[in-house]
Every structure is written in structure tokens, then in C-alpha cells.
Design an enzyme around this catalytic site. Structure first.
Site: not given
Length: 274
Positions: A43, A250
């Protein structure tokens, strides 16, 4: 005298022509040609967290705002294959992402290892109402995996990449620390944040060591992200997002453009001018 001058002028013109040809040839040899670039990983490479994804990428959440796309758009690229996928482990990368690699591939970037060690689970174990002790226990389990099991997983991944792309420069991209030590309005005590940052450091230490053992270049994003973690004044990492938990923890668009891209630019600068 006239004949001598003609001969002298002809010799000078010939020397000038030869020097021009030599300089042009040297410049052509030094200038890197278009690079066939393949971006692999999890990711942190796919762009999860940027909030805007390629429609055909599905659950992989590949983004045009992720550093691989930004790098490809700002360099001379002959071809660009983007197979990084949200949630990918080292085994997933080996099984599902290596198809575009070939002996024509000039550059490979890859981030992997965090999902092997269960860092998403570790983060969940540290969210309120978990105690500092609960968080430490989860972190210790993850670090044990990173030190004892992950090195073999990484070695096999890097070996597979090298076997399929023997001429490529391979850049292994690490992970930023997630938190700053400023006063934090969220559910992470200073102790938890320090513990989780320590886990990120251990992960990067092992990833860097195995990358270098494989003859690859390690790109460390931690310096670029310093001051831009969660609880900082200008965060480039998403805090917990209950509406879309996958986005949590993230890098944001700024994290990729201002953190990861300069890091990868620095790592690839010398590689592509050899």
C-alpha cells in the site's frame, strides 16, 4: 603562402569536426535513455491513503498521486508497469506482481515487509482503549517476526526480482515513522507512539540490510518525513479514519509528492546515469 593557408584552414576544420563528433558521442553515451520502469509493492507504493484511485485498480488502490506514477511522469520512461497493491505481502508480490519484469526492465521499485509482520494488526492493537502494555506486546511480537522470519521472505523476493529483471537497478523503498512526539489530540499516548516508531525503525533496519545484501539500493523515507507524521504541525500521514479504515496510517498526496518522490529521486539519480 596561399596554399599553406588553405591547408591550415582545412586542418583546422577537420580537427573542429573531429572534436565536435567526439563531444557529441560522449554526450550521447552519458545521457540515459528511456527507462522501462516497474513499480512493485504494498500500500505504501500503490498510493493507498491518497484518496483518488485508478478505476481499474479495485482493492489494490493504485493512485496517479502515488510516487511511482509521479516518478514515471517526471522522467524519461520507455514503459511504466504499476502492479503494487494494497495489502500485499512479500509472497503476494512474488505470486502476483512480477509479470511485467524482463531483461529489458531498467528500474524496479518495491516496498514490502510491513504486511508480513502484521503492522496493520499491531496498529489496531494500540488504538484506545488498549493500554500501553497491550501495545508493547503487539509491537514486540511484530519485531520478533521482523528479526527472525522476515529476512528470509525478503531474500526470496529480491532474488525473484533479480532473476526476472537481471539488468534492472532495484530500489527497495522503506517506511516512514508514523508519529511525531508533539502534543497529540488522538488516541495514542507518547509511549505508544514511541513504541510504534521503534517498530518502524526495526522494520527499516532489516529491510535495508537485506536490500544491500541483495545488491539493491535502499531508499529511506524517514528523513524526508521528519516533522510530518501524525500529531505534527504539517502531517503527511493520515490519522485513523473510521469512515474508511484502509486509508488510516498511510501517506497523503503530500506524503508521496513531498516525502516519497524526493526520496526515490535521490536513490535513482546515480543509478540511471551510470
Amino acid at each position: 603562402m596561399t596554399r599553406a593557408r588553405v591547408l591550415l584552414a582545412a586542418s583546422a576544420a577537420l580537427m573542429t569536426g573531429l572534436l565536435t563528433a567526439l563531444v557529441s558521442t560522449a554526450a550521447a553515451d552519458a545521457a540515459p535513455g528511456p527507462t522501462d520502469y516497474v513499480a512493485l509493492g504494498d500500500s505504501y507504493s500503490s498510493g493507498t491513503g491518497t484518496g483518488d484511485y485508478q478505476p481499474d485498480s479495485g482493492d489494490c488502490r493504485r493512485s496517479d498521486s502515488a510516487y511511482p506514477s509521479l516518478w514515471a511522469n517526471s522522467h524519461a520512461v520507455g514503459s511504466f508497469s504499476f502492479t503494487a497493491c494494497n495489502g500485499a505481502t512479500t509472497q503476494d508480490v512474488r505470486n502476483d506482481q512480477l509479470g511485467p519484469l524482463s531483461d529489458r526492465t531498467g528500474l524496479v521499485t518495491v516496498s514490502a515487509g510491513g504486511n508480513d509482520a502484521g503492522f496493520s494488526r499491531i496498529l489496531r492493537s494500540c488504538v484506545f482503549p488498549a493500554s500501553d502494555a497491550d501495545c508493547d506486546a503487539a509491537v514486540d511480537t511484530g519485531i520478533s517476526y521482523v528479526n527472525n522470519t522476515l529476512p528470509g521472505n525478503l531474500d526470496r523476493l529480491y532474488q525473484d526480482i533479480k532473476a526476472k529483471a537481471p539488468k534492472a537497478s532495484i530500489v527497495v523503498v522503506g517506511y516512514p515513522r508514523l508519529f511525531e512526539r508533539d502534543v497529540c489530540p488522538f488516541s495514542f499516548s507518547l509511549h505508544k507512539r514511541d513504541s510504534l516508531n521503534h517498530a518502524a525503525d526495526e522494520l527499516d533496519r532489516v529491510v535495508a540490510a537485506r536490500a544491500r545484501a541483495a545488491g539493491s539500493t535502499f531508499a529511506d523515507p524517514r528523513p524526508a518525513f521528519t516533522g510530518h507524521g501524525i500529531c505534527g504541525q504539517d502531517p503527511w500521514i493520515n490519522q485513523l479514519n473510521p469512515a474508511d479504515p484502509v486509508e488510516s496510517y498511510h501517506p497523503t498526496v503530500d506524503g508521496h509528492a513531498r516525502g516519497y518522490l524526493p526520496t526515490v529521486n535521490k536513490a535513482t539519480g546515480n543509478l540511471l546515469t551510470r
